[in-house]
Design an enzyme around this catalytic site. Structure first.
Site, PDB file in Angstrom:
ATOM      1  N   HIS A  65      13.365 -34.482 -30.357  1.00 31.93           N
ATOM      2  CA  HIS A  65      12.910 -32.870 -30.720  1.00 31.93           C
ATOM      3  C   HIS A  65      13.034 -32.984 -32.380  1.00 31.93           C
ATOM      4  O   HIS A  65      13.517 -32.012 -33.197  1.00 31.93           O
ATOM      5  CB  HIS A  65      14.141 -31.937 -30.353  1.00 31.93           C
ATOM      6  CG  HIS A  65      13.923 -31.734 -28.754  1.00 31.93           C
ATOM      7  ND1 HIS A  65      13.065 -30.936 -28.222  1.00 31.93           N
ATOM      8  CD2 HIS A  65      14.699 -32.580 -27.874  1.00 31.93           C
ATOM      9  CE1 HIS A  65      13.312 -30.900 -26.877  1.00 31.93           C
ATOM     10  NE2 HIS A  65      14.311 -31.823 -26.552  1.00 31.93           N
ATOM     11  N   ASN A 138      13.923 -26.433 -22.194  1.00 34.24           N
ATOM     12  CA  ASN A 138      12.692 -26.887 -22.283  1.00 34.24           C
ATOM     13  C   ASN A 138      11.841 -25.865 -21.860  1.00 34.24           C
ATOM     14  O   ASN A 138      12.261 -24.930 -21.357  1.00 34.24           O
ATOM     15  CB  ASN A 138      12.786 -28.090 -21.620  1.00 34.24           C
ATOM     16  CG  ASN A 138      13.320 -29.310 -22.426  1.00 34.24           C
ATOM     17  OD1 ASN A 138      13.226 -29.442 -23.700  1.00 34.24           O
ATOM     18  ND2 ASN A 138      13.426 -30.412 -21.587  1.00 34.24           N
ATOM     19  N   TYR A 350      24.776 -34.212 -27.519  1.00 28.49           N
ATOM     20  CA  TYR A 350      24.305 -33.211 -28.520  1.00 28.49           C
ATOM     21  C   TYR A 350      25.064 -32.808 -29.739  1.00 28.49           C
ATOM     22  O   TYR A 350      24.812 -32.647 -30.932  1.00 28.49           O
ATOM     23  CB  TYR A 350      23.818 -31.887 -27.805  1.00 28.49           C
ATOM     24  CG  TYR A 350      22.266 -32.084 -27.147  1.00 28.49           C
ATOM     25  CD1 TYR A 350      22.079 -32.962 -26.221  1.00 28.49           C
ATOM     26  CD2 TYR A 350      21.347 -31.197 -27.395  1.00 28.49           C
ATOM     27  CE1 TYR A 350      20.875 -33.245 -25.671  1.00 28.49           C
ATOM     28  CE2 TYR A 350      20.121 -31.294 -27.116  1.00 28.49           C
ATOM     29  CZ  TYR A 350      19.864 -32.331 -26.177  1.00 28.49           C
ATOM     30  OH  TYR A 350      18.639 -32.642 -25.647  1.00 28.49           O
TER      31      TYR A 350
END
Length: 507
Positions: A65, A138, A350
């Site tokens: 990303h 997403n 993350y």
């Protein structure tokens, strides 16, 4: 939240130019040297200050990303769902919560094209009164894997060959066609359909994909999936249009989003949820924790929650979008993760990526601050780039002479939910030997794409030309895999691949 980072307290209002420590600079382009044309002097601290900072102004790009765009806006409640979720952001119709959305491609580097065939990230940060909430979603309702240990392997195959440093069709399809990984078939079908190349960020949806657990204030809970549906309508590019856009304007989607907001054409999305009880989950033909499956809408209809509007462009891309940090572990009361193994892994990965990319105090960066709720934890302090006062003379542990409040003690919403029993075992959730992992992909092809003129043909075309550079054995594995979806699709892929190879042989 003040998003104009040009008006922070350490910026001079009189616009007198200084070095980084506030010392005025007499001449911006003069350098100290021996004589008019002699060597430079190390004592020129203003030059050293400028060059040393320039060498360090980049931060590690996201992996994945890396390439993305973003804007600020608000979420507004339009429907009462307090029977499902007790989060304060939903407690009143008409209530607005400020938010930030970052759209992105997955596999490309920071300078790659907006229109590449790739899933799109759709991450939203809500600045709620109960803390920052991140929906890290997403634009596809499913994903390629359900074994989190495969994620680094998968992402590596979608990026660059370590020897040639170029994208490699053999790597790409070798992973996906390995029998144990063919659970990816549903997502691959979506990726190579028209939706694999959205026309803009404004014209695509967002999906949680993962299953979450939401509870109301009585402690009643349900499994939940979130759908963020574009109000602008779905629009896509053909592969030829996407390639042309990439060559003409690699930042096409970035400009489209920015210019639309600048012109007052604020994009919006309607937020829906699907809910499922634990008993309903037990009767599913697949696991409720399977990221490669969608919930049938007839059985679990969409229920409207509210709408998201983006109405404010960032004033500074780096400070407000590049430094924005999203993690599904950033949640609020009454919204919890389920036992979905990929989601469980993301809870660690993350936030850890942001600590690596931005530093352990990334939550103090203005765009990431929980400004609507504030933060207090005297044990979370010190570290590089601590700039919020570091709690002053507050003890750096929970001191028995101090008063502390713990409101979550009044909300025991886990004990009566799922109860897990069993030994610790290594479990590889590979593609099943039966047909279940191909059912939804087949339905997408025969029941959805068949109703869109030319969609089935474009799917075969997109796959066929993509596999053409791969080895013959890989091409055959791809065709065999799609034959499990539909024989006509496999035949179409074969024909498109052969036609592409014939065209390439002419040069």
């Amino acid at each position: 939240m003040n998003t104009d980072n040009t008006n922070t307290s350490d910026v001079r209002k009189d616009r007198i130019v200084t070095n980084s420590l506030g010392n005025p600079i007499n001449e911006p382009f003069a350098t100290q040297r021996v004589g008019q044309h002699g060597p430079l002097l190390l004592q020129d601290s203003n030059l050293i200050d400028l060059l040393a900072h320039f060498n360090r102004e980049n931060i590690p790009q996201r992996l994945p990303h890396a390439h993305g765009s973003g804007a600020f806006g608000y979420f507004e409640v339009t429907d009462d769902i307090t029977d499902v979720c007790g989060s304060a952001m939903f407690n009143k119709i008409g209530k607005k919560t400020r938010c930030l959305i970052r759209f992105s491609t997955v596999g490309g580097d920071k300078g790659s094209a907006d229109t590449a065939r790739d899933p799109r990230g759709f991450s939203t940060k809500f600045y709620t009164e109960e803390g920052n909430l991140d929906w890290v979603y997403n634009n596809t309702p499913v994903f390629f894997i359900r074994d989190p240990s495969k994620f680094p392997h998968f992402i590596h195959t979608q990026r660059r060959n370590p020897e040639t440093n170029t994208p490699d069709a053999n790597m790409f399809w070798d992973f996906l066609t390995t029998p144990e990984n063919q659970v990816a078939i549903h997502q691959v079908m979506i990726l190579f359909s028209d939706r694999g190349t959205p026309a803009s960020y404004r014209h695509m949806n967002g999906y949680s994909g993962h299953t979450y657990k939401w509870s109301n204030k009585n402690g009643d809970w349900k499994y939940v999936q979130v759908h963020i549906i574009t109000d602008q309508g779905i629009k896509n590019l053909t592969i030829e249009e996407a390639i042309k856009k990439a060559g003409e304007d690699a930042d096409f989607c970035q400009k489209d989003l920015f210019n639309s907001i600048a012109k007052g054409k604020f994009p919006s999305w309607t937020v829906y949820i699907q809910t499922m009880t634990q008993d309903e989950a037990k009767s599913l033909p697949f696991s409720v924790f399977d990221l490669t499956k969608v919930w049938p809408h007839k059985q679990f209809p969409l229920r409207r929650v509210g709408r998201i509007v983006l109405n404010e462009n960032p004033k500074n891309y780096f400070a407000q979008i590049e430094e924005a940090a999203f993690a599904p572990s950033n949640t609020v009361p009454y919204q919890e993760p389920s036992a979905d193994p990929v989601l469980q892994a993301r809870l660690f990965a993350y936030a850890d990526a942001q600590r690596y990319r931005l530093g352990p105090n990334y939550h103090q960066i203005p765009v990431n601050c929980p400004y609507a709720s504030k933060m207090f934890n005297p044990a979370i302090r010190d570290g590089p780039m601590n700039v919020n006062g570091n709690f002053g003379n507050e003890p750096n542990y929970l001191n028995t002479s101090k008063d502390y409040s713990f409101i979550q003690q009044q909300k025991p919403i886990q004990q009566h939910q799922e109860v897990w029993n069993g030994p610790a075992i290594p479990y590889h959730w590979a593609t099943s030997e039966g047909d279940i992992d191909f059912v939804q992909a087949r339905e997408l092809y025969t029941k959805v794409l068949s109703k869109q003129p030319g969609a089935q043909e474009r799917l075969a075309h997109n796959i066929g030309i993509h596999i053409a550079p791969a080895a013959d054995t890989i091409q055959q594995r791809v065709i065999n895999m799609f034959a499990k979806v539909d024989k006509n699709l496999a035949n179409g892929i074969r024909k498109e691949c052969e036609a592409k190879k014939r065209d390439s042989s002419k040069f």
